[in-house]
Design an enzyme around this catalytic site. Sequence first.
Site, short mmCIF file in Angstrom:
data_model
loop_
_atom_site.label_atom_id
_atom_site.label_comp_id
_atom_site.label_asym_id
_atom_site.label_seq_id
_atom_site.Cartn_x
_atom_site.Cartn_y
_atom_site.Cartn_z
N LYS A 1 43.71 48.59 38.86
CA LYS A 1 44.12 49.37 37.88
C LYS A 1 44.41 51.00 38.29
CE LYS A 1 44.16 46.25 34.61
NZ LYS A 1 43.79 44.81 35.54
C1 PLP Z 1 44.09 43.58 35.17
C2 PLP Z 1 43.66 42.64 36.19
C3 PLP Z 1 44.45 41.41 36.53
C4 PLP Z 1 45.71 40.96 36.08
O1 PLP Z 1 46.81 41.95 36.10
P1 PLP Z 1 47.94 41.98 34.97
O2 PLP Z 1 48.78 43.33 35.30
O3 PLP Z 1 47.42 42.21 33.77
O4 PLP Z 1 48.80 40.81 35.01
C5 PLP Z 1 44.15 40.73 37.59
N1 PLP Z 1 42.91 40.82 38.29
C6 PLP Z 1 42.20 41.81 38.23
C7 PLP Z 1 40.97 42.14 38.78
C8 PLP Z 1 42.59 42.85 36.88
O5 PLP Z 1 41.75 43.94 36.74
#
Ligand code: PLP
Length: 394
Positions: A10
């Site tokens: 993120k």
């Molecule tokens: C947010 C997240 C995901 C999923 O990603 P999306 O964009 O919501 O599909 C997968 N793994 C981790 C560790 C995340 O923080």
Amino acid sequence: LYSGPTRAFKDMALQPFGALLSHFAAQKKQTYLILAATSGDTGPATLESFANKPYIKVICLYPDGGTSDIQRLQMTTQNASNCKVIGIKGNFDDAQSALKNLLNDKDFITNLHAQGIYLSAANSVNIGRIVFQIIYHFWAYFSLLKNAQITFGEKISIVVPSGNFGNILGAFFAKKMGLPLQKLVVASNVNNILSDFIHSGVYDVSSRVLLRSKSPAMDILKSSNVERVLYALFGAKRTRQLMESLQTKGAYSLNQDELALLQDDFSALYCDDTQCLQSMTEVIKKGFVLDPHSAIAYYGAKKLQKENIIDKSVFLATAEWSKFAPSVWEALQEAYSLQDVYSDEKNAIKDICEHTSAVLPQAISTLFNKPITQKDVVAISVIRSCIMQWIEQS
Ligand SMILES: *Cc1c(COP(=O)(O)O)cnc(C)c1O
């Protein structure tokens, strides 16, 4: 993708997004309230990016009990005066629905405007997030080229552990921009609504309940960004039809032609907790520590390569092991037949560092000594009044 300050992918989008948004807010001398609903990683990354930024206020909603200790501490020890963290009695879908309701709540928005505050969101409902999530797919391709592992124009596949579909949507846009990609592989956990959808063309929330898994960032049923793929492939009118069906019936179905078009770009599979742990154990024995989400992508890449559905591929590692120490500890036990008894997340982290080459970053190790400053846990019905109260005080 997890080498940023909060150790999940993120950061890749929220770091630049935060810098730009607060820059433009300051330029316009307009205050923005940024809402974030989190299943555990968006919250910390949003707070880290926006803490103490001028012209910005942040509200972060997380499901109480739905995150790891580390993820919770990353939020509840945040002491910047422009940030408010609220635990809610509900799951991630509840938190995201509350956020979407607020974004559409005319009273709430008018009330904020009266105080000179504008509303925005840090979740991948905000296209500003997705834009930055396109870039690293190009980077991955160029890295393979540079290392002479592929030739220019050769197609590769990308395997993405998916929840809200934002990460893989970045890959989809990269493909549409011309990056030579073969399949975009959706890797799901037991909440396999996405992999079912890619296989059958049926998206059906009505027959499901959200299950808790070892990959909580993917414990999602109302996957927000699927709508954007529908829009890109089938246009506005059809997307509206499908979304209305989702609203009223809790489900929608693609026709055969539409499904074929979807499957041109996407493949999918899912992996349960046992297979996920086995994959983590397998990789630990090779000397590397994966978190449970990344392990699902690893599992998916291996499985689909074996079945000749994909050829050369990149799997995305979305979080560092340190955010999910309890599951990693289980895999470690299995890998080395250790007899230690699990006590808490802090000790699990210590054990993992002792037995593997993994190193705990300082940003995580110092969390346990920070005071908890964000203590509110509230019912869904009072989220709005809780936010208004904070705005008036701050
Ligand atoms: C947010 C997240 C995901 C999923 O990603 P999306 O964009 O919501 O599909 C997968 N793994 C981790 C560790 C995340 O923080």
